[in-house]
Design a protein around this motif. Structure first.
Motif, PDB file in Angstrom:
ATOM      1  N   GLN A   1       0.841  -1.189   0.000  1.00 38.59           N
ATOM      2  CA  GLN A   1       0.000   0.000   0.000  1.00 38.59           C
ATOM      3  C   GLN A   1       0.881   1.245   0.000  1.00 38.59           C
ATOM      4  O   GLN A   1       1.979   1.249   0.556  1.00 38.59           O
ATOM      5  CB  GLN A   1      -0.886   0.044   1.252  1.00 38.59           C
ATOM      6  CG  GLN A   1      -1.993  -0.975   1.253  1.00 38.59           C
ATOM      7  CD  GLN A   1      -2.934  -0.755   2.417  1.00 38.59           C
ATOM      8  OE1 GLN A   1      -3.006  -1.573   3.327  1.00 38.59           O
ATOM      9  NE2 GLN A   1      -3.676   0.350   2.381  1.00 38.59           N
TER      10      GLN A   1
ATOM     11  N   TRP B   1      -3.441   3.781  -2.747  1.00 35.33           N
ATOM     12  CA  TRP B   1      -3.187   2.762  -3.769  1.00 35.33           C
ATOM     13  C   TRP B   1      -2.858   1.433  -3.113  1.00 35.33           C
ATOM     14  O   TRP B   1      -2.237   1.386  -2.038  1.00 35.33           O
ATOM     15  CB  TRP B   1      -2.029   3.235  -4.655  1.00 35.33           C
ATOM     16  CG  TRP B   1      -1.584   2.243  -5.665  1.00 35.33           C
ATOM     17  CD1 TRP B   1      -2.150   1.972  -6.874  1.00 35.33           C
ATOM     18  CD2 TRP B   1      -0.446   1.381  -5.562  1.00 35.33           C
ATOM     19  NE1 TRP B   1      -1.435   0.987  -7.524  1.00 35.33           N
ATOM     20  CE2 TRP B   1      -0.391   0.612  -6.739  1.00 35.33           C
ATOM     21  CE3 TRP B   1       0.526   1.168  -4.580  1.00 35.33           C
ATOM     22  CZ2 TRP B   1       0.594  -0.331  -6.981  1.00 35.33           C
ATOM     23  CZ3 TRP B   1       1.510   0.225  -4.801  1.00 35.33           C
ATOM     24  CH2 TRP B   1       1.539  -0.525  -5.994  1.00 35.33           C
ATOM     25  N   CYS B   2      -3.265   0.348  -3.774  1.00 36.52           N
ATOM     26  CA  CYS B   2      -3.021  -0.983  -3.245  1.00 36.52           C
ATOM     27  C   CYS B   2      -2.643  -1.943  -4.361  1.00 36.52           C
ATOM     28  O   CYS B   2      -3.326  -2.000  -5.400  1.00 36.52           O
ATOM     29  CB  CYS B   2      -4.266  -1.508  -2.526  1.00 36.52           C
ATOM     30  SG  CYS B   2      -4.138  -3.239  -1.980  1.00 36.52           S
ATOM     31  N   ASN B   3      -1.591  -2.708  -4.132  1.00 34.25           N
ATOM     32  CA  ASN B   3      -1.203  -3.782  -5.044  1.00 34.25           C
ATOM     33  C   ASN B   3      -1.331  -5.100  -4.282  1.00 34.25           C
ATOM     34  O   ASN B   3      -0.578  -5.326  -3.335  1.00 34.25           O
ATOM     35  CB  ASN B   3       0.229  -3.573  -5.534  1.00 34.25           C
ATOM     36  CG  ASN B   3       0.698  -4.699  -6.432  1.00 34.25           C
ATOM     37  OD1 ASN B   3       1.644  -5.407  -6.125  1.00 34.25           O
ATOM     38  ND2 ASN B   3       0.024  -4.887  -7.547  1.00 34.25           N
TER      39      ASN B   3
ATOM     40  N   SER C   1       0.107 -11.371  -5.770  1.00 34.62           N
ATOM     41  CA  SER C   1      -0.077 -11.889  -7.117  1.00 34.62           C
ATOM     42  C   SER C   1      -0.958 -13.133  -7.104  1.00 34.62           C
ATOM     43  O   SER C   1      -0.732 -14.072  -6.325  1.00 34.62           O
ATOM     44  CB  SER C   1       1.292 -12.218  -7.707  1.00 34.62           C
ATOM     45  OG  SER C   1       1.149 -12.782  -9.001  1.00 34.62           O
TER      46      SER C   1
ATOM     47  N   ARG D   1     -10.839  -0.844  -9.480  1.00 35.02           N
ATOM     48  CA  ARG D   1      -9.847  -1.912  -9.568  1.00 35.02           C
ATOM     49  C   ARG D   1      -9.732  -2.282 -11.036  1.00 35.02           C
ATOM     50  O   ARG D   1     -10.380  -3.191 -11.533  1.00 35.02           O
ATOM     51  CB  ARG D   1     -10.251  -3.132  -8.747  1.00 35.02           C
ATOM     52  CG  ARG D   1      -9.107  -4.145  -8.639  1.00 35.02           C
ATOM     53  CD  ARG D   1      -9.480  -5.393  -7.894  1.00 35.02           C
ATOM     54  NE  ARG D   1      -8.313  -6.264  -7.750  1.00 35.02           N
ATOM     55  CZ  ARG D   1      -8.374  -7.550  -7.440  1.00 35.02           C
ATOM     56  NH1 ARG D   1      -9.548  -8.127  -7.228  1.00 35.02           N
ATOM     57  NH2 ARG D   1      -7.272  -8.259  -7.334  1.00 35.02           N
TER      58      ARG D   1
ATOM     59  N   VAL E   1      -6.443  -6.051 -10.805  1.00 33.26           N
ATOM     60  CA  VAL E   1      -5.191  -6.197 -10.036  1.00 33.26           C
ATOM     61  C   VAL E   1      -5.124  -5.067  -9.013  1.00 33.26           C
ATOM     62  O   VAL E   1      -5.714  -5.157  -7.944  1.00 33.26           O
ATOM     63  CB  VAL E   1      -3.966  -6.204 -10.965  1.00 33.26           C
ATOM     64  CG1 VAL E   1      -2.685  -6.405 -10.161  1.00 33.26           C
ATOM     65  CG2 VAL E   1      -4.099  -7.319 -11.993  1.00 33.26           C
ATOM     66  N   ASP E   2      -4.405  -3.975  -9.358  1.00 32.09           N
ATOM     67  CA  ASP E   2      -4.252  -2.853  -8.430  1.00 32.09           C
ATOM     68  C   ASP E   2      -5.587  -2.167  -8.188  1.00 32.09           C
ATOM     69  O   ASP E   2      -6.501  -2.214  -9.026  1.00 32.09           O
ATOM     70  CB  ASP E   2      -3.278  -1.827  -9.000  1.00 32.09           C
ATOM     71  CG  ASP E   2      -1.874  -2.362  -9.099  1.00 32.09           C
ATOM     72  OD1 ASP E   2      -0.984  -1.620  -9.551  1.00 32.09           O
ATOM     73  OD2 ASP E   2      -1.660  -3.530  -8.717  1.00 32.09           O
ATOM     74  N   SER E   3      -5.660  -1.496  -7.051  1.00 30.54           N
ATOM     75  CA  SER E   3      -6.881  -0.756  -6.726  1.00 30.54           C
ATOM     76  C   SER E   3      -6.524   0.605  -6.147  1.00 30.54           C
ATOM     77  O   SER E   3      -5.477   0.774  -5.521  1.00 30.54           O
ATOM     78  CB  SER E   3      -7.719  -1.546  -5.724  1.00 30.54           C
ATOM     79  OG  SER E   3      -8.880  -0.829  -5.352  1.00 30.54           O
ATOM     80  N   THR E   4      -7.434   1.553  -6.361  1.00 28.23           N
ATOM     81  CA  THR E   4      -7.298   2.893  -5.805  1.00 28.23           C
ATOM     82  C   THR E   4      -8.569   3.243  -5.050  1.00 28.23           C
ATOM     83  O   THR E   4      -9.675   2.987  -5.535  1.00 28.23           O
ATOM     84  CB  THR E   4      -7.067   3.920  -6.918  1.00 28.23           C
ATOM     85  OG1 THR E   4      -5.915   3.548  -7.664  1.00 28.23           O
ATOM     86  CG2 THR E   4      -6.852   5.304  -6.323  1.00 28.23           C
TER      87      THR E   4
ATOM     88  N   SER F   1      -6.041  -8.836   0.530  1.00 24.79           N
ATOM     89  CA  SER F   1      -6.377  -9.666  -0.626  1.00 24.79           C
ATOM     90  C   SER F   1      -6.429 -11.134  -0.222  1.00 24.79           C
ATOM     91  O   SER F   1      -5.877 -11.529   0.805  1.00 24.79           O
ATOM     92  CB  SER F   1      -5.378  -9.463  -1.774  1.00 24.79           C
ATOM     93  OG  SER F   1      -4.098  -9.992  -1.443  1.00 24.79           O
TER      94      SER F   1
END
Lengths: 114, 113
Positions: free
Chosen positions: A6, A22-24, A27, A69, A73-76, A94
């Motif tokens: 994050q 932001w979040c990744n 995988s 999203r 994948v990534d999300s804001t 996740s």
């Protein structure tokens, strides 16, 4: 295995200003969550995604909060405009949606609205 | 509305003591109960309990799920200062709410040397 990432870790803004987090996710995890945690309380769900679809946004204050999203994948997460009461830690998590898979959390973004 | 309640809200003990943390829940379509430990940063996963796995143990920590009483306990034996943290209980739902996780308010554990 990299964990949930994050950014930013901390954010201080004045009320009425916009802010974005932001979040990744990990995988391969197809489910992504945004939680808000106030001091001394447990996390409260804001929105849950399965891939790119928001399957539960019932707790998201839609007048000022929005999330996306892209590509699953990534999300804001965005707040516009921020209010004093939005000061909290915003946690992203996740997991795999199927099977008994626990949530894995990022380190969170601590938001202070002055 | 799904509900998870933890008790006590806070607990202060000395190193070597044994503690028991409680979690009770009311949730539609119960699927799983999870325990997390939260220090200064992200909650870290401890245990997951389901109908097929109602008891878990890892070192000094153990947890039991009582589906009849809709509750769970987390035991920590021979506590250490490093056990000081917030312990969060969360319940996962199934059915149309599959994937939804509701958290309790947490128990703040402080272990003094």
């Amino acid at each position: 295995e990299a964990g949930v990432v994050q950014s930013p870790r901390y954010k201080i803004i004045e009320k009425k200003q916009p802010v974005a987090f932001w979040c990744n996710p990990i995988s391969g995890h197809n489910t992504l969550y945004w939680y808000r945690q106030n001091l001394g309380q447990g996390p409260e769900l804001l929105i849950r995604y399965e891939n790119e679809e928001a399957v539960d946004d019932s707790q998201l204050p839609k007048d000022r909060f929005s999330a996306e999203r892209l590509k699953g994948v990534d999300s804001t997460l965005k707040i516009q405009p921020a209010e004093l009461g939005d000061s909290a830690v915003y946690l992203c998590a996740s997991s795999f949606v199927y099977g008994n898979s626990p949530l894995h959390f990022g380190n969170g973004t601590r938001l202070t609205v002055t | 509305e799904d509900k998870v309640v933890q008790s006590p809200l806070s607990l202060v003990v000395h190193e070597g003591d044994t503690v028991t943390l409680n979690c009770s829940y009311e949730v539609t379509n119960f699927r799983s109960l999870l325990w997390y430990k939260q220090e200064k940063k992200a909650p870290t996963f401890l245990f997951m309990l389901t109908s097929s796995g109602i008891e878990k143990k890892s070192g000094r920590l153990s947890s039991i799920l009582d589906k009849k009483e809709l509750s769970s306990i987390l035991n920590i034996t021979a506590t250490q200062t490093g056990d000081s943290a917030i312990y969060l209980c969360a319940v996962g739902a199934g059915g149309t709410s599959y994937g939804k996780l509701t958290f309790g308010q947490g128990t703040i554990l402080t272990v003094h040397p």
